[in-house]
Design a protein around this motif. Structure first.
Motif: not given
Length: 392
Positions: A95-103
């Motif tokens: 589920g790590f793609p959820i963090l891409i907007p934060f990045y």
């Protein structure tokens, strides 16, 4: 407890920078009216502190909710007929793609901070790739072992054994990160070790949820959980070592880079293992035989993946607001809570030996947390002392 190893990295506090800039601007505006400036300053500080506590509470709830929900849902998956340990290991990191907007949002804010730290001698791409691949592969193995442990053990026993990661963390940090072994830390190690030994020496010849004999339960469930806890702690220390010796920086962007790329590698390794093991072909049958139906099967798997990422987002927030140390402590706080919920939700038996083991684990955890509280207090006092000297 084991979805990522980034909690050992210390980062900057951007909200503090913005607050300081605002106060400096206020001092210029109210330079001719000291009393007004004092009133404005006090009001801003109170508002900032209140907002900080609200953010802290939200991040902490994210970590605890995500951690506990993912573990309970994993146990539910096994209880209702799920058998793929590779799948449950995969959803911990996929589920790590959820963090891409934060990045994408925070990267511009910390761009200058990152470039300032890395202009002197930035690590090469090959070195960064080696770090991400090594830690990602280690994380994949850890997740698989944790999944095997959860498969063969009652949830309460599994969670109590996982508290040994604090002991392993202190052990590896002593050799790799030069952390001191204080009396409180040693006390914590002893209590957590005794707690684990008591679980092994339970007198009842019980069988677990999947019908495995106690002999096999000890060999597989206990061994995999202990080894996974050791590898998890090793990953924490190696991650901290990489940031100290190689990356030589602790910006928010660097933390997200470590999380995303490490999770990408871990997910890739787990997917390869899923195909090689042949369990990919068994997923259709696993879904068909699930007691709650195919739709609930997919919902539970998706919720597990989302829960782990909720915990990750909360942990990143705690790093952002306070420090990596505090984030790691909160991340571990869920471990003593899960056995209590396992008894309530899954009606697991809690015999006298397990109650004593739970009390010892909570005691050891409290000792560990208190030691780090003392360390943080000493560091804060030291910084304030330096500031006072510089002002004089």
């Amino acid at each position: 407890m084991y979805e990522t190893w980034w909690p050992m990295i210390i980062t900057k506090n951007l909200p503090t920078i913005f607050t300081s800039a605002f106060l400096h601007l206020s001092s210029l505006l109210f330079m001719s009216a000291p009393s007004n400036y004092a009133v404005v300053t006090t009001a801003v500080l109170r508002t900032t502190k209140r907002n900080w506590w609200l953010r802290m509470a939200a991040h902490t709830l994210f970590v605890l909710f995500g951690q506990i929900a993912a573990t309970l849902l994993g146990r539910l998956y096994y209880n209702k007929g799920g058998k793929s340990v590779w799948l449950t290991a995969l959803v911990e990191t996929i589920g790590f793609p959820i963090l891409i907007p934060f990045y994408l949002y925070f990267a511009p804010l910390t761009y200058h901070q990152s470039t300032d730290l890395n202009t002197s001698n930035p690590p090469s791409i090959s070195i960064l790739a080696a770090i991400y691949i090594t830690l990602g592969a280690l994380q994949s193995v850890t997740s698989i072992l944790y999944s095997v442990g959860l498969f063969y053990l009652p949830l309460s026993t599994f969670s109590l054994i996982c508290t040994t990661q604090l002991s392993f963390n202190a052990f590896f940090a002593f050799f790799l990160n030069a952390q001191k072994l204080t009396p409180l830390i040693v006390n914590s190690l002893v209590l957590l070790t005794i707690s684990t030994v008591l679980l092994v020496l339970q007198s009842k010849d019980e069988e677990n949820q999947v019908g495995v004999s106690r002999k096999k339960y000890l060999k597989l469930g206990f061994a995999c959980s202990v080894v996974a806890s050791a590898l998890y702690s090793l990953g924490l220390s190696l991650t901290q070592l990489a940031f100290q010796k190689v990356l030589k920086g602790e910006t928010f962007t660097m933390v997200l880079n470590m999380i995303i790329y490490q999770s990408l590698v871990a997910s890739t390794v787990t997917i390869i293992a899923l195909f090689v093991s042949g369990q990919w072909d068994d997923l259709q049958g696993d879904m068909a035989n699930f007691e709650l139906g195919k739709i609930m099967y997919l919902i539970i798997i998706i919720c597990i993946a989302v829960s782990w990422q909720i915990a990750t987002i909360g942990g990143v927030g705690l790093i952002f607001e306070v420090s990596s140390l505090f984030s790691n402590v909160i991340n571990t706080l869920a471990l003593p809570i899960i056995p209590i919920l396992a008894v309530i939700i899954f009606r697991e038996k809690m015999n006298g030996m397990k109650v004593i083991a739970t009390v010892l684990a909570i005691w050891g955890f409290a000792s560990y947390v208190y030691q780090h509280y003392l360390d943080e207090s000493d560091n804060k006092n030291g910084i304030e002392g330096v500031d006072e000297v510089s002002q004089t």
